[in-house]
Write a protein that holds these residues in place. Structure first.
Motif, PDB file in Angstrom:
ATOM      1  N   THR A   1       0.845  -1.187   0.000  1.00 37.86           N
ATOM      2  CA  THR A   1       0.000   0.000   0.000  1.00 37.86           C
ATOM      3  C   THR A   1       0.880   1.237   0.000  1.00 37.86           C
ATOM      4  O   THR A   1       1.939   1.240   0.606  1.00 37.86           O
TER       5      THR A   1
ATOM      6  N   LYS B   1      -0.556   4.371   0.642  1.00 37.39           N
ATOM      7  CA  LYS B   1      -1.292   5.461   1.245  1.00 37.39           C
ATOM      8  C   LYS B   1      -0.479   6.037   2.394  1.00 37.39           C
ATOM      9  O   LYS B   1       0.320   5.348   3.028  1.00 37.39           O
TER      10      LYS B   1
ATOM     11  N   SER C   1      -3.954  10.785  -5.386  1.00 44.44           N
ATOM     12  CA  SER C   1      -4.584  10.296  -4.154  1.00 44.44           C
ATOM     13  C   SER C   1      -5.486  11.387  -3.603  1.00 44.44           C
ATOM     14  O   SER C   1      -5.195  12.574  -3.750  1.00 44.44           O
TER      15      SER C   1
ATOM     16  N   ARG D   1      -6.485   2.002  -7.119  1.00 40.62           N
ATOM     17  CA  ARG D   1      -5.459   1.046  -6.679  1.00 40.62           C
ATOM     18  C   ARG D   1      -5.558   0.733  -5.190  1.00 40.62           C
ATOM     19  O   ARG D   1      -5.230  -0.373  -4.772  1.00 40.62           O
ATOM     20  N   GLN D   2      -5.919   1.724  -4.409  1.00 35.37           N
ATOM     21  CA  GLN D   2      -6.036   1.538  -2.970  1.00 35.37           C
ATOM     22  C   GLN D   2      -7.245   2.322  -2.512  1.00 35.37           C
ATOM     23  O   GLN D   2      -7.584   3.353  -3.097  1.00 35.37           O
TER      24      GLN D   2
END
Lengths: 112, 114
Positions: free
Chosen positions: A97, A99, B33, B55-56
């Protein structure tokens, strides 16, 4: 789980050094970042450190990383009134990930 | 070189309405994002787009959806707005696979839901 914690407030006098602290829980953290947010603005990247480093210096900024204790700090030398802002610590992991996990932010007030 | 740009700057909506926020990434970046920043809080990750695919995704309901266009710009859509959706919405751009995974943020869109 993933969590990043910071103290809420810090007040320093102009010309002194400021130290802002951050703790994180994710042991797979790969990169750790410091961002600055001024009122009504977005986030400005100040600096970042890779998890295999202990220290990084960039002009007035020094980042220290204690990976064993999962503790990150940002030292601002010769703090100026223009440094008054909210400072966010963030971490990311490359384990599947990308993020960012942010802390709640530390409000730095610089007194003239 | 333009940085990350977001529009609009401010938006006022009422409960139940739908909203679309827009983001243009920094030149050369291919990944976008989205984050939600409630008052007094740190940004919370909503989702990330690369190659026009999500993607996330963070812990946000399906009312939050997005899109990425071939020119890498992106939209965030929120349906059935709730009062709790009032926040600063931040877009960040990055280069997929870049060492450091550095994200550059726009100034944000402040959404108020009445």
């Amino acid at each position: 789980g993933e969590d990043v914690e910071q103290s809420l407030f810090l007040s320093v006098r102009e010309g002194d050094s400021s130290v802002i602290n951050c703790t994180y829980t994710d042991s797979s953290s790969t990169y750790l970042y410091w961002y600055k947010q001024e009122p009504g603005a977005g986030l400005q990247l100040l600096t970042y450190i890779f998890s295999n480093m202990d220290m990084k210096q960039d002009q007035r900024l020094t980042v220290l990383l204690n990976k064993k204790d999962k503790h990150l700090s940002l030292r601002i030398a010769d703090t100026q009134t223009g440094d008054s802002a909210i400072y966010f610590c963030a971490e990311t992991s490359t384990s599947g990930t990308y993020k960012y996990i942010f802390g709640t932010g530390t409000r730095l007030k610089v007194l003239a | 070189d333009a940085g990350v740009t977001q529009s609009p700057t401010h938006l006022i909506k009422t409960r139940g309405q739908q909203v679309t926020l827009r983001c243009s990434p920094k030149s050369g970046h291919d990944t976008v994002s989205w984050y939600q920043q409630a008052l007094g809080q740190g940004p919370q990750f909503i989702f990330q787009y690369y190659e026009e695919e999500e993607r996330q995704r963070g812990n946000f309901p399906d009312r939050f959806s997005g899109h990425q266009f071939p020119n890498y710009s992106s939209e965030l859509n929120v349906n059935a707005l709730l009062l709790g959706d009032s926040a600063l919405y931040l877009c960040a751009s990055s280069l997929w696979g870049d060492r450091g995974y550095i994200q550059y943020f726009g100034a944000g869109t402040r959404l108020s839901v009445l």
